[in-house]
Write an enzyme that holds these catalytic residues in place. Structure first.
Site, PDB file in Angstrom:
ATOM      1  N   ASP A 156       0.840  -1.193   0.000  1.00  0.00           N
ATOM      2  CA  ASP A 156       0.000   0.000   0.000  1.00  0.00           C
ATOM      3  C   ASP A 156       0.881   1.251   0.000  1.00  0.00           C
ATOM      4  O   ASP A 156       2.034   1.217   0.443  1.00  0.00           O
ATOM      5  CB  ASP A 156      -0.900   0.028   1.236  1.00  0.00           C
ATOM      6  CG  ASP A 156      -1.874  -1.136   1.269  1.00  0.00           C
ATOM      7  OD1 ASP A 156      -2.182  -1.675   0.190  1.00  0.00           O
ATOM      8  OD2 ASP A 156      -2.317  -1.503   2.369  1.00  0.00           O
ATOM      9  N   LYS A 157       0.315   2.344  -0.458  1.00  0.00           N
ATOM     10  CA  LYS A 157       1.047   3.611  -0.538  1.00  0.00           C
ATOM     11  C   LYS A 157       1.757   3.934   0.775  1.00  0.00           C
ATOM     12  O   LYS A 157       2.943   4.296   0.781  1.00  0.00           O
ATOM     13  CB  LYS A 157       0.075   4.744  -0.888  1.00  0.00           C
ATOM     14  CG  LYS A 157       0.689   6.132  -0.818  1.00  0.00           C
ATOM     15  CD  LYS A 157      -0.359   7.211  -1.042  1.00  0.00           C
ATOM     16  CE  LYS A 157       0.235   8.597  -0.852  1.00  0.00           C
ATOM     17  NZ  LYS A 157      -0.772   9.671  -1.022  1.00  0.00           N
TER      18      LYS A 157
END
Length: 332
Positions: A156-157
């Protein structure tokens, strides 16, 4: 194999540089190849390419047997000359961008990196630039000829940590297969709200949230998802967990830990209303509130090296923001 990379075209007064790959392959059959199918022998000899890739060349007439176009099922004889001369376009249109990446290890087949928090992995809606894909294409332009620039799994970011990137088709297919067969071991460090009594295995299916499409949730309609965790340290209403994945569903660790009542600190999507444990000091509440991402770090990755065939293991140091946050818990 010979490769060249630039081909220039003129449109009006503007010069445009187009990336190309020129592929030149040759092989002469021997007595061991006699009676075997052409596509099978090519898949063996040119194993840096998938069998589907080779069959595509045969169907397009790019692969010649004794300078003649043949079919994939052609049976071979000894002392025949096989040649492939073709040019391929990139599979990605994303541009390279000079974005710093922390490379832990690199050879001819793989790149292992420590992704910084805040870096989106793939370009998408709202994130056309400034992604890991853009950074990788700047680091190695040949990755533009691989799906997703060779990225075989994602973080995830706002999750930091170790990732592996394939540098050629053989490595890409090999690691994708290892992931499907659950041979890749992924280990994370997670700081959560609450104190589990002990380690546990969470085996709950995960799928798209029924109402919020950007979220995932535990649902009977989801796919199998298995997360294991042990307790690294308890810290007065909070816990540092060692987490490992058996499967790789989107947001899996975040969804599973929130589902059992121990959301990851700083997770604005799955944290719910339980941001602080009872008795949390005002100073610690301020530190938690100012931590702008989920406190999740992929610290270790184990897999079989795609060409060496031996198990390899890589460790990524936690980013400074997570180190500092954990230190605040230790002080409280």
């Amino acid at each position: 194999m010979n490769s060249s990379w630039t081909e220039k075209a003129i449109q009006g007064s503007k010069q445009i540089t187009v990336m190309k790959k020129n592929i030149s392959l040759k092989y002469q059959t021997n007595s061991n190849d006699a009676g075997k199918r052409l596509d099978a022998v090519m898949a063996r000899e040119f194993n840096q390419f998938s069998r589907a890739h080779i069959q595509k060349w045969i169907k397009e007439g790019k692969l010649l047997l004794d300078e003649e176009i043949v079919k994939p099922r052609q049976v071979l004889k000894s002392n025949q000359q096989i040649s492939i001369e073709t040019t391929e376009d990139p599979v990605l249109e994303d541009g390279p961008e000079n974005i710093p990446i922390d490379i832990i290890f690199e050879d001819e087949d793989i790149i292992v990196l420590n992704k910084q928090p805040g870096l989106v992995v793939h370009p998408g809606a709202g994130n056309q630039h400034g992604t890991l894909v853009n950074a990788l294409l700047h680091h190695d332009k040949e990755l533009s000829f691989l799906p997703r620039a060779g990225i075989v799994h994602r973080l995830d970011k706002d999750t930091s940590g170790v990732m592996v990137v394939a540098k050629n088709e053989l490595s890409y297919l090999n690691i994708v297969t290892q992931l499907k067969e659950r041979k890749v071991k992924r280990h994370y460090l997670a700081l959560v709200t609450g104190e589990p009594l002990s380690g546990s295995t969470i085996n709950e299916p995960i799928g798209r949230h029924p109402k919020i499409r950007t979220k995932q949730s535990v649902t009977d309609k989801g796919k199998e998802a298995i997360t294991k965790f042990t307790i690294n340290k308890k810290m007065d209403g909070y816990s540092l967990l060692n987490v490992s994945l058996e499967t790789g569903r989107t947001h899996q660790i975040r969804v599973h830990l929130a589902f059992i009542g121990f959301p990851i600190v700083g997770d604005s999507v799955y944290g719910g209303t339980r941001k602080f444990s009872a008795g949390t000091t005002a100073a610690l509440q301020k530190e938690i509130s100012s931590f702008s991402r989920q406190a999740l770090h992929a610290e270790k990755l184990e897999f079989i090296h795609p060409t060496i065939g031996k198990k390899v293991s890589y460790f990524a140091e936690s980013p400074q923001d997570l180190v500092d946050l954990i230190e605040q818990f230790n002080r409280s």
